[in-house]
Design a protein around this motif. Structure first.
Motif, PDB file in Angstrom:
ATOM      1  N   TYR A 108      12.250   7.695  -4.877  1.00 58.78           N
ATOM      2  CA  TYR A 108      11.723   6.338  -4.154  1.00 58.78           C
ATOM      3  C   TYR A 108      12.772   5.460  -4.472  1.00 58.78           C
ATOM      4  O   TYR A 108      13.851   5.835  -5.035  1.00 58.78           O
ATOM      5  CB  TYR A 108      10.397   5.920  -5.170  1.00 58.78           C
ATOM      6  CG  TYR A 108       9.263   6.502  -5.190  1.00 58.78           C
ATOM      7  CD1 TYR A 108       8.862   7.688  -5.560  1.00 58.78           C
ATOM      8  CD2 TYR A 108       8.233   5.953  -4.550  1.00 58.78           C
ATOM      9  CE1 TYR A 108       7.890   8.346  -5.698  1.00 58.78           C
ATOM     10  CE2 TYR A 108       6.769   6.537  -4.376  1.00 58.78           C
ATOM     11  CZ  TYR A 108       6.637   7.769  -5.130  1.00 58.78           C
ATOM     12  OH  TYR A 108       5.480   8.246  -4.945  1.00 58.78           O
ATOM     13  N   GLN A 123      13.880   1.086  -3.985  1.00 65.72           N
ATOM     14  CA  GLN A 123      13.006  -0.167  -3.806  1.00 65.72           C
ATOM     15  C   GLN A 123      14.369  -1.208  -3.616  1.00 65.72           C
ATOM     16  O   GLN A 123      15.364  -1.328  -4.132  1.00 65.72           O
ATOM     17  CB  GLN A 123      12.507  -0.884  -5.090  1.00 65.72           C
ATOM     18  CG  GLN A 123      11.598  -1.826  -4.952  1.00 65.72           C
ATOM     19  CD  GLN A 123      10.806  -2.160  -6.267  1.00 65.72           C
ATOM     20  OE1 GLN A 123      10.627  -1.548  -7.253  1.00 65.72           O
ATOM     21  NE2 GLN A 123       9.583  -2.581  -6.054  1.00 65.72           N
ATOM     22  N   LYS A 130      10.461  -6.274  -1.839  1.00 68.90           N
ATOM     23  CA  LYS A 130      10.022  -5.204  -1.102  1.00 68.90           C
ATOM     24  C   LYS A 130       9.187  -4.180  -1.916  1.00 68.90           C
ATOM     25  O   LYS A 130       9.708  -3.763  -3.069  1.00 68.90           O
ATOM     26  CB  LYS A 130      10.830  -4.380  -0.295  1.00 68.90           C
ATOM     27  CG  LYS A 130      11.409  -5.217   0.990  1.00 68.90           C
ATOM     28  CD  LYS A 130      11.948  -4.215   2.067  1.00 68.90           C
ATOM     29  CE  LYS A 130      12.426  -4.998   3.169  1.00 68.90           C
ATOM     30  NZ  LYS A 130      13.069  -4.420   4.477  1.00 68.90           N
ATOM     31  N   GLN A 131       8.102  -3.378  -1.669  1.00 70.46           N
ATOM     32  CA  GLN A 131       7.456  -2.366  -2.408  1.00 70.46           C
ATOM     33  C   GLN A 131       8.369  -1.146  -2.534  1.00 70.46           C
ATOM     34  O   GLN A 131       9.070  -0.842  -1.490  1.00 70.46           O
ATOM     35  CB  GLN A 131       6.012  -2.086  -1.778  1.00 70.46           C
ATOM     36  CG  GLN A 131       5.137  -3.138  -2.011  1.00 70.46           C
ATOM     37  CD  GLN A 131       3.591  -2.266  -1.386  1.00 70.46           C
ATOM     38  OE1 GLN A 131       3.630  -1.612  -0.594  1.00 70.46           O
ATOM     39  NE2 GLN A 131       2.534  -2.910  -1.998  1.00 70.46           N
ATOM     40  N   GLU A 145       9.285   2.470  -2.225  1.00 69.95           N
ATOM     41  CA  GLU A 145       9.284   3.412  -0.802  1.00 69.95           C
ATOM     42  C   GLU A 145       9.476   4.801  -1.501  1.00 69.95           C
ATOM     43  O   GLU A 145      10.508   5.179  -1.998  1.00 69.95           O
ATOM     44  CB  GLU A 145      10.089   2.998   0.244  1.00 69.95           C
ATOM     45  CG  GLU A 145      10.047   3.934   1.315  1.00 69.95           C
ATOM     46  CD  GLU A 145      11.074   3.622   2.386  1.00 69.95           C
ATOM     47  OE1 GLU A 145      11.008   3.587   3.563  1.00 69.95           O
ATOM     48  OE2 GLU A 145      12.175   3.189   1.901  1.00 69.95           O
ATOM     49  N   VAL A 176      10.535  10.538   4.309  1.00 66.44           N
ATOM     50  CA  VAL A 176      10.397   9.560   5.116  1.00 66.44           C
ATOM     51  C   VAL A 176      11.185   9.579   6.193  1.00 66.44           C
ATOM     52  O   VAL A 176      12.320  10.040   6.337  1.00 66.44           O
ATOM     53  CB  VAL A 176      10.776   8.138   4.297  1.00 66.44           C
ATOM     54  CG1 VAL A 176      12.158   7.995   4.019  1.00 66.44           C
ATOM     55  CG2 VAL A 176      10.190   6.862   5.062  1.00 66.44           C
TER      56      VAL A 176
END
Length: 117
Positions: free
Chosen positions: A37, A39, A43-44, A46, A60
């Motif tokens: 992930y 970040q 922001k969240q 991802e 992604v």
């Protein structure tokens, strides 16, 4: 339970490459889906990429064709090869282990990746 430690972040120029590593200790590594992930501030977090023990990977859209996730169950390690890096890839990258049995997530401490000229 599993303990995760990331390494391999740093500063790289646009178009360059980095390889992140995640070393796991604790429970059976092969029982977990391993993921990366990222970040950025405000922001969240991802999901960038995830890989099952069976070899099923997903990414992604923004990193498809540039990043490759892999794992070595014998070494209890996961990796993220990042090529053709862009400034928008700049973030703190976190290794994640997800247990399909307990539905629990485990996180590493994060490693900074900065893409800048």
């Amino acid at each position: 339970q599993v303990h995760l430690v990331e390494s391999g972040g740093g500063l790289v120029q646009p178009g360059g490459s980095l390889r992140l590593s995640c070393a796991a200790s604790g429970s059976m590594f092969s029982d977990y889906v391993m993921g990366w992930y990222r970040q950025t501030p405000g922001k969240q977090r991802e999901l960038v990429a995830a890989l099952t023990s069976g070899g099923s990977a997903n990414y992604v859209d923004s990193v498809k064709g540039r990043f490759t996730i892999s794992r070595d169950n014998a070494k209890n390690s996961a990796y993220l090869q990042m090529n053709s890096l862009k400034p928008e890839d700049t973030a703190v990258y976190y290794c994640n282990a997800f247990s399909l049995f307990t539905r629990s997530h485990y996180w590493g401490q994060g490693t900074q990746v900065t893409v800048s000229s």
